[in-house]
Design an enzyme around this catalytic site. Sequence first.
Site, PDB file in Angstrom:
ATOM      1  N   HIS A 108     -40.714  98.296 143.392  1.00 16.52           N
ATOM      2  CA  HIS A 108     -40.130  97.541 144.511  1.00 16.52           C
ATOM      3  C   HIS A 108     -38.615  97.379 144.372  1.00 16.52           C
ATOM      4  O   HIS A 108     -38.032  96.514 145.016  1.00 16.52           O
ATOM      5  CB  HIS A 108     -40.793  96.163 144.644  1.00 16.52           C
ATOM      6  CG  HIS A 108     -42.194  96.231 145.194  1.00 16.52           C
ATOM      7  ND1 HIS A 108     -43.048  95.149 145.218  1.00 16.52           N
ATOM      8  CD2 HIS A 108     -42.893  97.256 145.743  1.00 16.52           C
ATOM      9  CE1 HIS A 108     -44.203  95.508 145.751  1.00 16.52           C
ATOM     10  NE2 HIS A 108     -44.138  96.786 146.073  1.00 16.52           N
ATOM     11  N   SER A 176     -51.071  88.960 142.922  1.00 17.07           N
ATOM     12  CA  SER A 176     -52.110  88.376 143.775  1.00 17.07           C
ATOM     13  C   SER A 176     -52.915  89.432 144.527  1.00 17.07           C
ATOM     14  O   SER A 176     -53.835  89.083 145.264  1.00 17.07           O
ATOM     15  CB  SER A 176     -51.472  87.399 144.771  1.00 17.07           C
ATOM     16  OG  SER A 176     -50.590  88.103 145.626  1.00 17.07           O
ATOM     17  N   ASN A 200     -54.792  87.049 135.236  1.00 18.12           N
ATOM     18  CA  ASN A 200     -54.147  86.229 136.252  1.00 18.12           C
ATOM     19  C   ASN A 200     -54.450  84.758 136.008  1.00 18.12           C
ATOM     20  O   ASN A 200     -55.464  84.422 135.395  1.00 18.12           O
ATOM     21  CB  ASN A 200     -54.722  86.613 137.625  1.00 18.12           C
ATOM     22  CG  ASN A 200     -53.644  86.843 138.658  1.00 18.12           C
ATOM     23  OD1 ASN A 200     -52.492  86.493 138.438  1.00 18.12           O
ATOM     24  ND2 ASN A 200     -54.025  87.406 139.776  1.00 18.12           N
TER      25      ASN A 200
HETATM   26  P1  OAD Z   1     -47.559  86.699 144.174  1.00 16.51           P
HETATM   27  O1  OAD Z   1     -46.676  85.518 144.268  1.00 16.51           O
HETATM   28  O2  OAD Z   1     -48.228  87.167 145.422  1.00 16.51           O
HETATM   29  O3  OAD Z   1     -48.705  86.440 143.090  1.00 16.51           O
HETATM   30  C1  OAD Z   1     -48.406  85.925 141.830  1.00 16.51           C
HETATM   31  C2  OAD Z   1     -49.670  85.892 141.019  1.00 16.51           C
HETATM   32  O4  OAD Z   1     -49.336  85.458 139.702  1.00 16.51           O
HETATM   33  C3  OAD Z   1     -50.767  84.945 141.529  1.00 16.51           C
HETATM   34  O5  OAD Z   1     -52.011  85.633 141.545  1.00 16.51           O
HETATM   35  C4  OAD Z   1     -50.784  83.796 140.498  1.00 16.51           C
HETATM   36  O6  OAD Z   1     -52.089  83.263 140.286  1.00 16.51           O
HETATM   37  C5  OAD Z   1     -50.310  84.510 139.259  1.00 16.51           C
HETATM   38  N1  OAD Z   1     -49.634  83.641 138.266  1.00 16.51           N
HETATM   39  C6  OAD Z   1     -48.808  82.591 138.450  1.00 16.51           C
HETATM   40  N2  OAD Z   1     -48.369  82.094 137.284  1.00 16.51           N
HETATM   41  C7  OAD Z   1     -48.942  82.855 136.304  1.00 16.51           C
HETATM   42  C8  OAD Z   1     -48.904  82.861 134.873  1.00 16.51           C
HETATM   43  N3  OAD Z   1     -48.171  81.971 134.181  1.00 16.51           N
HETATM   44  N4  OAD Z   1     -49.619  83.799 134.217  1.00 16.51           N
HETATM   45  C9  OAD Z   1     -50.376  84.713 134.894  1.00 16.51           C
HETATM   46  N5  OAD Z   1     -50.448  84.753 136.237  1.00 16.51           N
HETATM   47  C10 OAD Z   1     -49.748  83.850 136.935  1.00 16.51           C
HETATM   48  O7  OAD Z   1     -46.683  87.883 143.517  1.00 16.51           O
HETATM   49  P2  OAD Z   1     -46.934  89.450 143.509  1.00 16.51           P
HETATM   50  O8  OAD Z   1     -48.378  89.776 143.508  1.00 16.51           O
HETATM   51  O9  OAD Z   1     -46.079  90.014 142.443  1.00 16.51           O
HETATM   52  O10 OAD Z   1     -42.646  92.349 147.302  1.00 16.51           O
HETATM   53  O11 OAD Z   1     -46.314  89.868 144.905  1.00 16.51           O
HETATM   54  C11 OAD Z   1     -46.318  91.222 145.269  1.00 16.51           C
HETATM   55  C12 OAD Z   1     -45.131  91.523 146.141  1.00 16.51           C
HETATM   56  O12 OAD Z   1     -45.105  90.636 147.259  1.00 16.51           O
HETATM   57  C13 OAD Z   1     -43.792  91.311 145.493  1.00 16.51           C
HETATM   58  O13 OAD Z   1     -43.363  92.413 144.721  1.00 16.51           O
HETATM   59  C14 OAD Z   1     -42.871  91.090 146.657  1.00 16.51           C
HETATM   60  C15 OAD Z   1     -43.751  90.170 147.470  1.00 16.51           C
HETATM   61  O14 OAD Z   1     -43.554  90.167 148.832  1.00 16.51           O
HETATM   62  C16 OAD Z   1     -41.514  92.544 148.023  1.00 16.51           C
HETATM   63  O15 OAD Z   1     -40.650  91.695 148.170  1.00 16.51           O
HETATM   64  C17 OAD Z   1     -41.424  93.917 148.628  1.00 16.51           C
END
Ligand code: OAD
Length: 232
Positions: A108, A176, A200
């Site tokens: 990304h 997520s 997660n």
């Molecule tokens: P999200 O914010 O959607 O998800 C974060 C995940 O991390 C969730 O499932 C939480 O439960 C988990 N989480 C939080 N704290 C944690 C910890 N201490 N240990 C383990 N897990 C934890 O973020 P992403 O899935 O990365 O894209 O989002 C994907 C994309 O959506 C990003 O790259 C971004 C966003 O829009 C763009 O901007 C193009």
Amino acid sequence: MASPSIVILTGAGISAESGLGTFRDEGGLWAQHRIEDVATPEGFARNPQLVVDFYNARRRQAAEAVPNAAHEALARLEAEHAGNVTLVTQNVDDLHEKGGSQNVVHMHGALNSALCAACAHRWPAPLKMQVGALCPKCATPTARPDIVWFGEIPYQMERIEQALTRADIFVAIGTSGNVYPAAGFVQLATHVGAHTVEMNLDPGENVSLFAEARAGKASETVPAWVKEVLGS
Ligand code: OAD
């Protein structure tokens, strides 16, 4: 299996314990900002200052953040595992590199990189980017953050798909499972017979597609898993 090929996908959750906000958790970035305003090409065309300010703030936070035990464990895995390790991140921070990983696929984009919208030249982004900054190569005022916005194609997809087709183990950490194509990697890995693991805090949208799910903080689950893989 002597030296399994491993593909790792990380998301915002791995950097949460380093103080960087996630997107979709309560109070996350997408509760404070509209995706269509700050993370689309149309938003940038409408209000470039808002978008540049948003990424300047995130770049400043990322510059101050330090890697946690999960980033460090993945660097150790890359250094010590005899088989292939491909680390793919959706994160635009550089905490994997700060934690010691040498070879990170930033699908990304990256906060510390600037991109010319006219000629696709890349250069190190200053801490504070300016709207309409000149491209150092073609001198057009079309500098933009080197971030893959919604509606754009993620980087290095061919390389990622190649790694997934050879994978024996696929692990998704702190994501997520909402954003494609990354959310679909588990299906490709399953198709080629890889063992799939989700790590997660809260189960992701696509958790049912994984063979195994480990709940907990990345700073605890990831070092424990790396120890298992390395046998020490
Ligand atoms: P999200 O914010 O959607 O998800 C974060 C995940 O991390 C969730 O499932 C939480 O439960 C988990 N989480 C939080 N704290 C944690 C910890 N201490 N240990 C383990 N897990 C934890 O973020 P992403 O899935 O990365 O894209 O989002 C994907 C994309 O959506 C990003 O790259 C971004 C966003 O829009 C763009 O901007 C193009």
